[in-house]
Design an enzyme around this catalytic site. Sequence first.
Site, PDB file in Angstrom:
ATOM      1  CD  GLU A 155       2.846  14.702  17.575  1.00 18.50           C
ATOM      2  OE1 GLU A 155       2.044  14.273  18.486  1.00 18.50           O
ATOM      3  OE2 GLU A 155       3.312  14.018  16.470  1.00 18.50           O
ATOM      4  CE  LYS A 191       5.839  12.752  19.680  1.00 20.35           C
ATOM      5  NZ  LYS A 191       4.834  12.175  18.531  1.00 20.35           N
ATOM      6  CG  ASP A 231       0.753  12.614  14.739  1.00 20.76           C
ATOM      7  OD1 ASP A 231       0.383  11.710  15.411  1.00 20.76           O
ATOM      8  OD2 ASP A 231      -0.358  13.580  14.759  1.00 20.76           O
TER       9      ASP A 231
END
Length: 354
Positions: free
Chosen positions: A212, A70, A72
């Site tokens: 993250e 993921k 960011d």
Amino acid sequence: MVKRPSKSKTPPRAPLLSEEDATLRGQKRRPRDPAQPQLPFDPMPARIEPCLAKLVSKPPAGPNWIFEIKWDGYRLAVHLEHGTVRIITRGGHDWTDRFPAIADAARALPVSTAILDGEAVVLDDAGRSDFNGLQQALGGRGGKRSASDAILYAFDLLYFDGHDITRMDQDDRRRLLADLVPEDGDGAIRLSQEIEGQGAAIFAAACEHGLEGVIAKDRTKPYRSGRNGEWLKIKCVASEGFVIVGYERSSDALGGIGRLLLAARQGDGLVYVGGVGTGFSGSSATALRKQMDAMATDAPSADAGKKRKNVVWTRPELVAEIEFRAWTADGKLRHASYKGLRDTEDASDVYEVE
């Protein structure tokens, strides 16, 4: 025994005419039958609403799920049409001029028309996406600088070589994307790598490396706009966007901000979710205080419960990115920390309370 092929139902073709035969003549052209199928090109869409990941507490299990890191940053769609590039934010704004390196890399792709879905990020020294670094590269909230250091991690392909491929399965779209964006590339557009394995182990490793979280995708599903469950996000540390509805004054705190008062969306309104008083730097707190004072209002836009002293209520226009560890039983943020402001033109990602 060799089985003879069945006789064709179509009439046999006439043999080719010999040189001695009459001059060849084609048949009179007949008008096209409107019912005859054809394979036209799909018009290039001006915009495709993005597929959004649904937040869940643990990774899914099963052979249909694949995983990615993921990132960011800022969600972008890169439209390439015969050398012309448009870079569209999740909120529908054209930011082509703010990501020049990504635009140049898109023009170099070996295809005439395409729409890539991905995340623009700035990487830190450890190779992790740095949201604050990206904001600074863009000149802060409302800034107009171009982020020449930003790269795009492409994770989906929605339109390819004249055809809308959103109806194809995730696996098939991924194969086309991998052919277009090299897996080992180090340019301004890179392939977001797929990770196969047990979701729980992948998620644990991501958290150990300070990432993250991870995104899980159902490999059998088409691309659908909205938050429908084909994509899931599992975060190591929760981070969401919340609307600033006011702040508590403090003579001791940075910028004079004791605590930001925050709200989430609930239906057509806002619901108070608590406050945050950490994560500020001196310069960011001073700039934020000036912005909030310029949008002060008499009445709160969300019910904050008890009557509060030394509070400046603000119009609900600023969206802050907030890290937090958990929720309290009464729906307030626990161990929250301020990360930064979402950009003015792309502040649509606000946490929604069911």
